[in-house]
Design an enzyme around this catalytic site. Structure first.
Site, short mmCIF file in Angstrom:
data_model
loop_
_atom_site.label_atom_id
_atom_site.label_comp_id
_atom_site.label_asym_id
_atom_site.label_seq_id
_atom_site.Cartn_x
_atom_site.Cartn_y
_atom_site.Cartn_z
N CYS A 1 1.37 3.79 6.83
CA CYS A 1 0.65 4.04 8.10
C CYS A 1 -0.76 4.61 7.89
O CYS A 1 -1.71 4.19 8.54
CB CYS A 1 1.43 5.02 8.96
SG CYS A 1 2.89 4.30 9.71
N VAL B 1 -3.95 3.06 9.67
CA VAL B 1 -4.60 3.73 10.80
C VAL B 1 -6.12 3.81 10.59
O VAL B 1 -6.90 3.60 11.52
CB VAL B 1 -3.99 5.14 11.02
CG1 VAL B 1 -4.84 5.96 11.98
CG2 VAL B 1 -2.57 5.02 11.55
S1 SF4 Z 1 4.65 7.21 7.90
FE1 SF4 Z 1 4.65 5.04 8.41
S2 SF4 Z 1 4.79 3.96 6.45
FE2 SF4 Z 1 5.35 6.08 6.10
S3 SF4 Z 1 7.59 6.08 6.22
FE3 SF4 Z 1 6.79 6.64 8.26
S4 SF4 Z 1 6.65 4.71 9.38
FE4 SF4 Z 1 6.87 4.19 7.21
#
Ligand code: SF4
Length: 508
Positions: A152, A156
Site C-alpha cells: 500500500c 499510495v
Molecule cells: S498495508 Fe496494504 S499491502 Fe500491507 S498487508 Fe495491509 S493491505 Fe496488504
C-alpha cells in the site's frame, strides 16, 4: 506455579489452572467487562434476523473478509519460478505478514524481501529503497530472477516501478539483462487472486514481450492461487504425463513449499524453469485452472496468438471431465484408459456414499473459483448448497454461480453472496443455517459460535497440518474431498448417536 521443568503443561491445559483463571477474572474486573447476562443478551441479539438486516445495511465497513491483499498473491505467484526471489516494494510489516501467512499454511519457510519503506520514503519516494533493495537482494541471495510487487505505502504515493527498476539498473544494483518481473499490486483494489494474476502476467511479459512466436504443441497451465498447490500441481502433472502431453506449469510452487528435511536448507527449490517460461511463448495454448486468477494472463496469452481456456478449480467428475476433454481437444492426445478407470472409481465411491451425503446442506466460502468448483461437486453428490460466499467474487461470478445452481434440482436453496465477508456469513448461518460449513481455518469461530461443523478444504488452513500435500483436483482429488466430507458427516453422527446409544452403529 503449576508449570515446572519436570512436567511441562501445554497452554491449553496450563491456563485452566486456578492461578491463571484468577488472573483472567481480575483482568475482566480491571477492564470493566460487562456482566455475563449482558454478554449473553448481546450474543442472542447478533443471531437474530433484526441484526442480520442491520449487518447487511453496512456499507463502509468490512469485518473478517475471506480474502487477502494483492501482494500476498503476487508473492505466492513469484515464488513459483526457478530461483526467484519475491520482492515487495513497500513496508517490512506487510512482507512479514505475507511470509507468515504462507508459512503458517504450508509449515514451510517462505522467502520474500522488502524495500523496507518507512516515513522518509513515504514522503520523498522510495527510489533509493529500490536501488539499495535490489542491490542487496541480488548480491546476498543470488536469485535468477526477482519478482517485484508493491504494498500500500508505495501505491499510495505512486512510486513508478518501471522507472525505479530502470534507475536501479543504471546505478548498477543489478545487471542490465537481469530478469526483474514487476507488477503494481495496490491492495485497495482486488485481492490476492488479482495480485497472483498480475504477477503471472508480469513474468510472462518479462520473457515474451517483443519476441516473435512460433506456434508449437506444448500447453501452458496456470494453476492459480491454490493452498493445495503442493498436492494439486503434482496430481496435475501426473495426469498430464498419463496423457503424454507436453506442458509447462506456469508458477509451480509444489516443490517450493515442500522442501525435504535432509540437512540442507534450500532457499530456492523447484519452481518453473525460466527457460520453460521463455519457451512458453511458443505454446499452442495457455489454460487457467482458476478463471478469476488468470483473467489478464490469459488475455495476454491470447494477444500473442495462443488458444486459451479457463476453468473453475476442476473438482469432482464433471469438472475433471471438461478439463481432460479440453486438453485432449487441444493436443489431439486421447484420454487414456487409466484415467477412465479413475473416473469410474470416483463415480463408484460417490454411489457407495450417496445415502449419507444426499440432501445434506452445506455453505461454502472462499475464492470465487473454489466456491464454484466445490458447489458443482456438492451438486454432483446430491448435496444442497445453501450460502455460497466469496468476498472477492464479482457480479460476473455471481451470475455464473446462479446459472450453476439452476442447472441442478439440488441447487434451489442456494444463495450467492458476492462481496460479503465472514461477519455477513455469521448472520446468514445464524438465521438460515446449513448443516455443514466448508471453508478455511477462520471458519472455526463460526463453528464454535453457531455449532455448524467446519470442513477445512481451502486456504488458509493454519490449525491443521499437511492438507496441502494431498490433491483435491481431478478424479483422485475428488476421492479425497469425498472422504473428507464423509468423515465429518459420520463423526458428527457418531457424536450425536453416542449421546443416546440409538444408531451408534459400527457399520455406516
Ligand atoms: S498495508 Fe496494504 S499491502 Fe500491507 S498487508 Fe495491509 S493491505 Fe496488504
Amino acid at each position: 506455579m503449576p508449570q515446572s521443568a519436570e512436567k511441562i503443561k501445554d497452554h491449553s491445559t496450563l491456563f485452566n489452572e486456578p492461578e491463571y483463571q484468577k488472573l483472567f477474572e481480575n483482568k475482566k474486573q480491571f477492564e470493566g467487562c460487562h456482566a455475563q447476562e449482558v454478554i449473553d443478551q448481546q450474543a442472542a441479539h447478533i443471531n437474530s434476523w433484526e441484526y442480520r438486516e442491520k449487518n447487511f445495511a453496512r456499507e463502509a465497513l468490512v469485518v473478517n473478509p475471506a480474502k487477502a491483499c494483492q501482494p500476498l498473491g503476487a508473492v505466492f505467484a513469484g515464488a513459483g519460478f526457478e530461483k526467484t526471489l519475491a520482492f515487495n516494494h513497500g513496508s517490512q510489516g506487510c512482507t512479514a505478514y505475507f511470509r507468515s501467512h504462507l508459512t503458517r499454511h504450508f509449515k514451510e519457510p517462505c522467502s520474500a524481501v522488502s524495500t523496507s519503506m518507512t516515513e522518509d520514503a513515504a514522503v520523498f519516494g522510495g527510489l533509493q529503497n529500490m536501488i539499495d533493495g535490489l542491490n542487496n537482494a541480488y548480491h546476498v541471495y543470488k536469485p535468477k530472477m526477482i519478482a517485484v510487487s508493491t504494498t500500500c505505502i508505495a501505491e499510495v504515493i505512486g512510486d513508478d516501478l518501471n522507472a525505479f527498476i530502470r534507475n536501479s539498473r543504471e546505478k548498477g544494483s543489478i545487471p542490465q539483462d537481469f530478469p526483474v518481473a514487476y507488477a503494481h499490486t495496490p491492495s485497495f483494489v482486488g485481492s490476492h487472486i488479482t495480485g497472483y494474476d498480475n504477477m503471472v502476467k508480469a513474468v510472462l511479459s518479462n520473457f515474451w514481450e517483443g519476441k516473435d512466436r512460433t506456434a508449437g504443441t506444448k500447453i501452458n497451465i496456470i494453476p492459480g492461487f491454490d493452498g493445495y498447490a503442493v498436492g494439486n500441481n503434482r496430481e496435475l502433472k501426473r495426469i498430464l504425463n498419463e496423457m503424454e502431453i507436453e506442458y509447462t506449469v506456469i508458477s509451480d510452487v509444489s516443490d517450493v513449499f515442500d522442501t525435504p528435511t535432509d540437512g540442507t536448507f534450500r532457499m530456492f527449490d523447484g519452481g518453473t524453469k525460466l527457460a520453460d517460461v521463455e519457451a512458453g511463448l511458443n505454446a499452442k495454448a495457455t489454460i487457467g485452472l482458476q478463471k478469476y486468477c488468470s483473467d489478464k494472463s490469459l488475455e495476454y496469452a491470447a494477444s500473442k496468438g495462443q488458444d486459451v481456456a479457463a476453468f473453475h478449480y476442476p473438482l469432482g467428475v464433471g469438472a475433471t471431465d471438461e478439463l481432460l476433454v479440453k486438453l485432449s481437444a487441444l493436443t489431439g492426445k486421447p484420454i487414456p484408459a487409466s484415467l477412465e478407470l479413475e473416473r469410474g472409481r470416483l463415480v463408484d465411491a460417490l454411489a457407495d456414499s450417496n445415502a449419507w451425503i444426499h440432501g445434506k446442506t452445506f455453505s461454502v466460502y472462499g475464492d470465487p473459483d473454489f466456491v464454484y468448483g466445490m458447489t458443482r461437486f456438492l451438486l454432483e453428490m446430491g448435496a444442497e448448497p445453501i450460502h455460497l460466499l466469496a468476498t472477492n467474487g464479482s457480479k460476473e461470478w455471481a451470475a455464473e454461480m446462479d446459472t450453476l445452481l439452476k442447472s441442478s434440482p439440488y441447487g434451489v436453496k442456494g444463495q450467492v453472496w458476492a462481496g460479503k465477508d465472514l461477519w455477513h456469513l455469521r448472520s446468514l448461518l445464524a438465521t438460515e443455517p446449513s448443516e455443514f460449513l466448508i471453508g478455511n481455518s477462520y471458519g472455526k469461530y463460526l463453528e464454535r459460535d453457531l455449532g455448524i461443523p467446519l470442513i477445512r478444504l481451502t486456504f488458509p488452513i493454519f490449525d491443521r497440518h499437511h492438507h496441502h500435500r494431498f490433491p483435491v483436483l481431478g478424479y483422485q482429488g475428488g476421492l479425497a474431498v469425498l472422504r473428507t466430507i464423509l468423515d465429518k458427516i459420520l463423526d458428527v453422527l457418531d457424536v450425536e448417536t453416542a449421546k443416546t446409544g440409538i444408531s451408534f452403529d459400527l457399520v455406516r
